[in-house]
Design an enzyme around this catalytic site. Structure first.
Site, PDB file in Angstrom:
ATOM      1  N   ASN A  45      -8.685   2.174   3.763  1.00 46.63           N
ATOM      2  CA  ASN A  45      -9.093   2.121   2.358  1.00 46.63           C
ATOM      3  C   ASN A  45      -7.953   1.701   1.428  1.00 46.63           C
ATOM      4  OD1 ASN A  45     -10.627   3.337  -0.138  1.00 46.63           O
ATOM      5  ND2 ASN A  45      -8.742   4.549   0.005  1.00 46.63           N
TER       6      ASN A  45
ATOM      7  N   SER B  46     -15.198  -4.889  -0.594  1.00 43.76           N
ATOM      8  CA  SER B  46     -15.630  -4.785  -1.998  1.00 43.76           C
ATOM      9  C   SER B  46     -16.821  -5.724  -2.198  1.00 43.76           C
ATOM     10  CB  SER B  46     -14.477  -5.235  -2.902  1.00 43.76           C
ATOM     11  OG  SER B  46     -14.956  -5.590  -4.184  1.00 43.76           O
TER      12      SER B  46
ATOM     13  N   TYR C 124      -7.632 -10.968  -5.029  1.00 40.82           N
ATOM     14  CA  TYR C 124      -8.341  -9.762  -4.574  1.00 40.82           C
ATOM     15  C   TYR C 124      -9.611 -10.129  -3.800  1.00 40.82           C
ATOM     16  CZ  TYR C 124     -10.687  -5.224  -4.881  1.00 40.82           C
ATOM     17  OH  TYR C 124     -11.332  -4.046  -4.577  1.00 40.82           O
TER      18      TYR C 124
ATOM     19  N   ALA D 181     -10.457 -12.886  -2.352  1.00 42.85           N
ATOM     20  CA  ALA D 181     -10.172 -13.561  -1.076  1.00 42.85           C
ATOM     21  C   ALA D 181      -9.779 -12.538  -0.012  1.00 42.85           C
ATOM     22  CB  ALA D 181      -9.053 -14.588  -1.269  1.00 42.85           C
TER      23      ALA D 181
HETATM   24  N1  NAP Z   1     -12.337   1.098  -7.775  1.00 41.09           N
HETATM   25  C1  NAP Z   1     -13.224   0.142  -7.546  1.00 41.09           C
HETATM   26  O1  NAP Z   1     -14.012  -0.241  -8.437  1.00 41.09           O
HETATM   27  C2  NAP Z   1     -13.312  -0.499  -6.182  1.00 41.09           C
HETATM   28  C3  NAP Z   1     -14.394  -1.371  -5.929  1.00 41.09           C
HETATM   29  C4  NAP Z   1     -14.489  -1.974  -4.676  1.00 41.09           C
HETATM   30  C5  NAP Z   1     -13.546  -1.704  -3.704  1.00 41.09           C
HETATM   31  N2  NAP Z   1     -12.501  -0.858  -3.980  1.00 41.09           N
HETATM   32  C6  NAP Z   1     -11.523  -0.634  -2.912  1.00 41.09           C
HETATM   33  O2  NAP Z   1     -11.449   0.742  -2.619  1.00 41.09           O
HETATM   34  C7  NAP Z   1     -10.144   1.061  -2.143  1.00 41.09           C
HETATM   35  C8  NAP Z   1      -9.586   2.225  -2.931  1.00 41.09           C
HETATM   36  O3  NAP Z   1      -9.462   1.805  -4.276  1.00 41.09           O
HETATM   37  P1  NAP Z   1      -9.329   2.827  -5.497  1.00 41.09           P
HETATM   38  O4  NAP Z   1     -10.105   2.225  -6.596  1.00 41.09           O
HETATM   39  O5  NAP Z   1      -9.608   4.203  -5.059  1.00 41.09           O
HETATM   40  O6  NAP Z   1      -7.762   2.610  -5.841  1.00 41.09           O
HETATM   41  P2  NAP Z   1      -6.595   3.601  -6.280  1.00 41.09           P
HETATM   42  O7  NAP Z   1      -7.132   4.794  -6.988  1.00 41.09           O
HETATM   43  O8  NAP Z   1      -5.602   2.744  -6.968  1.00 41.09           O
HETATM   44  O9  NAP Z   1      -5.998   4.076  -4.867  1.00 41.09           O
HETATM   45  C9  NAP Z   1      -5.329   3.194  -4.018  1.00 41.09           C
HETATM   46  C10 NAP Z   1      -4.714   4.011  -2.900  1.00 41.09           C
HETATM   47  O10 NAP Z   1      -4.052   3.103  -1.991  1.00 41.09           O
HETATM   48  C11 NAP Z   1      -2.706   3.553  -1.811  1.00 41.09           C
HETATM   49  N3  NAP Z   1      -1.867   2.406  -1.485  1.00 41.09           N
HETATM   50  C12 NAP Z   1      -1.595   1.318  -2.251  1.00 41.09           C
HETATM   51  N4  NAP Z   1      -0.739   0.505  -1.620  1.00 41.09           N
HETATM   52  C13 NAP Z   1      -0.470   1.085  -0.419  1.00 41.09           C
HETATM   53  C14 NAP Z   1       0.350   0.743   0.681  1.00 41.09           C
HETATM   54  N5  NAP Z   1       1.107  -0.376   0.701  1.00 41.09           N
HETATM   55  N6  NAP Z   1       0.392   1.576   1.756  1.00 41.09           N
HETATM   56  C15 NAP Z   1      -0.346   2.709   1.763  1.00 41.09           C
HETATM   57  N7  NAP Z   1      -1.136   3.089   0.758  1.00 41.09           N
HETATM   58  C16 NAP Z   1      -1.189   2.289  -0.327  1.00 41.09           C
HETATM   59  C17 NAP Z   1      -2.348   4.247  -3.126  1.00 41.09           C
HETATM   60  O11 NAP Z   1      -1.273   5.168  -3.035  1.00 41.09           O
HETATM   61  P3  NAP Z   1       0.297   4.730  -3.206  1.00 41.09           P
HETATM   62  O12 NAP Z   1       0.330   3.750  -4.337  1.00 41.09           O
HETATM   63  O13 NAP Z   1       1.029   6.007  -3.490  1.00 41.09           O
HETATM   64  O14 NAP Z   1       0.691   4.131  -1.908  1.00 41.09           O
HETATM   65  C18 NAP Z   1      -3.654   4.990  -3.371  1.00 41.09           C
HETATM   66  O15 NAP Z   1      -3.725   6.148  -2.575  1.00 41.09           O
HETATM   67  C19 NAP Z   1      -9.318  -0.214  -2.294  1.00 41.09           C
HETATM   68  O16 NAP Z   1      -9.277  -0.896  -1.057  1.00 41.09           O
HETATM   69  C20 NAP Z   1     -10.111  -1.018  -3.309  1.00 41.09           C
HETATM   70  O17 NAP Z   1      -9.888  -2.396  -3.198  1.00 41.09           O
HETATM   71  C21 NAP Z   1     -12.364  -0.246  -5.193  1.00 41.09           C
END
Ligand code: NAP
Length: 267
Positions: free
Chosen positions: A93, A145, A158, A160
Site C-alpha cells: 500500500n 488507484s 502517479y 502511470a
Molecule cells: N488517498 C486517496 O485518495 C487514494 C486513492 C487511490 C489510491 N490511493 C493509494 O493508497 C495508498 C495509501 O495512500 P494514502 O492516501 O493512505 O497516503 P498517506 O496517508 O500519505 O500514506 C502513505 C503511507 O506510505 C508510507 N510511505 C511513503 N513512502 C514510503 C516508502 N518509500 N517506504 C515505505 N513507506 C512509505 C508513508 O509513511 P512514511 O512517509 O513515514 O514512509 C505512509 O505510511 C497509496 O498507494 C495511494 O496511492 C490513495
C-alpha cells in the site's frame, strides 16, 4: 487446488504504508478483527503511534522500512517471518502522490513516484512471492488507484505508476494461482488522507480512510480480483474510460477545465 484468500490462522498480515491514511485505518481494522498485523513505513514513531491504538483482540507490531531499498525489503520480510511467522496476507500500500504540471515538469517527481509506487511494490513482490510459492500459500494485495483506468491531468507520473501496478497485479494473478498464491488489486477513488492535501482537484464522493478500510477488509475475504470503491464513482469512471480515447480525452479535458486558455508563462 486453487489459490484462496488468506485467513488469520494462516499467519500474519503485513501492510506497507501502515503509518497513515488507508494503511493505518486498515491495520487497526484488521487488528480489531483479530489479525496479527505488522506495519511498515519509514517513520518509526508514526508506526508506534498506530500500534499503540490497538484495542484487541489482534495486535500490531512495527517494522520500519523504506520500500525503495530492495535489500532492506528482503531483510525486513525475512525478519518479520522469523519473528512473527509466515506472512499470509501482504497489502502493498505504500505510495506517494506528486502532481506534475507538464508546463514545468520536474523529472525528479517522476523518478520519486516510480521509485516508491512501482519499484517499491516490485521489491516487496520479489521478496514475498518466492516464499509464498514455496509454501503453496499466500495472499498479495496491490494498492493501485482508479487513476489506473485512464489518463488524468497532473497525474502523468502517479497515474502511470498506478496503471503499471494494476497490470502487474493482473500478471501475478494469472501466474501465481497454480501455486495457490492469491492476488488482488485495490482501485480506490478519493479517500480523505494526507496524500490528498496536494491534490487541488475536486474530489467527488470522497470517503474516509475507515470506510476504505472496511471495503478492503471485506474485499480480502472474496475471490474478486479487483476491489474498487466508492463504486458509484469508480464504475462511472470505468464507463468513461470504456469510450474510445478520441472521445474520452476531450471529455476529460472539458470536465477538468483543461480546455481553457492556459496561464503558463510565455518565454
Ligand atoms: N488517498 C486517496 O485518495 C487514494 C486513492 C487511490 C489510491 N490511493 C493509494 O493508497 C495508498 C495509501 O495512500 P494514502 O492516501 O493512505 O497516503 P498517506 O496517508 O500519505 O500514506 C502513505 C503511507 O506510505 C508510507 N510511505 C511513503 N513512502 C514510503 C516508502 N518509500 N517506504 C515505505 N513507506 C512509505 C508513508 O509513511 P512514511 O512517509 O513515514 O514512509 C505512509 O505510511 C497509496 O498507494 C495511494 O496511492 C490513495
Amino acid at each position: 487446488m486453487k489459490a484462496r484468500p488468506a485467513r488469520k490462522t494462516d499467519g500474519v498480515c503485513w501492510i506497507t504504508g501502515g503509518s497513515s491514511g488507508i494503511g493505518k485505518a486498515l491495520a487497526l481494522r484488521l487488528a480489531s478483527n483479530g489479525w496479527h498485523v505488522v506495519i511498515s513505513a519509514r517513520t518509526r514513531e508514526d508506526l508506534q503511534a498506530v500500534a499503540g491504538q490497538v484495542d484487541g483482540p489482534g495486535r500490531i507490531d512495527v517494522a520500519p522500512l523504506d520500500t525503495t531499498d530492495a535489500d532492506a525489503v528482503e531483510r525486513v520480510v525475512a525478519q518479520i517471518e522469523s519473528e512473527h511467522g509466515p506472512i499470509a496476507l501482504a497489502v502493498l500500500n505504500a505510495g506517494i502522490y506528486l502532481p506534475v504540471r507538464s508546463e514545468s515538469p520536474d523529472f525528479s517527481d517522476y523518478a520519486k513516484t516510480f521509485a516508491v509506487n512501482l519499484n517499491g511494490t516490485a521489491a516487496c513482490v520479489s521478496a514475498l512471492s518466492p516464499r509464498m510459492v514455496r509454501r503453496r500459500s499466500g495472499h498479495i494485495v496491490i494498492v493501485s488507484s482508479a487513476t489506473a483506468f485512464g489518463g488524468m491531468p497532473t497525474a502523468s507520473a502517479y497515474g502511470a505508476s498506478k496503471a503499471a501496478l494494476l497490470n502487474m497485479a493482473e500478471a501475478l494473478r494469472i501466474e501465481l494461482d497454480r501455486y495457490q498464491v492469491f492476488v488482488q488489486a485495490v482501485t480506490p477513488g478519493f479517500v480523505e488522507t494526507p496524500a490528498q492535501d496536494d491534490n487541488a482537484f475536486p474530489k467527488p464522493f470522497m470517503i474516509s480512510p475507515e470506510k476504505a478500510a472496511r471495503r478492503m477488509a471485506a474485499g480480502f475475504t472474496s475471490r474478486r480480483f479487483q476491489i474498487t470503491f466508492p463504486r458509484r464513482f469508480t464504475w462511472a469512471l470505468k464507463a468513461l474510460y470504456a469510450l474510445p480515447a478520441d472521445w474520452y480525452i476531450p471529455l476529460v479535458r472539458k470536465q477538468t477545465g483543461w480546455d481553457k486558455p492556459d496561464d503558463a508563462p510565455k518565454s
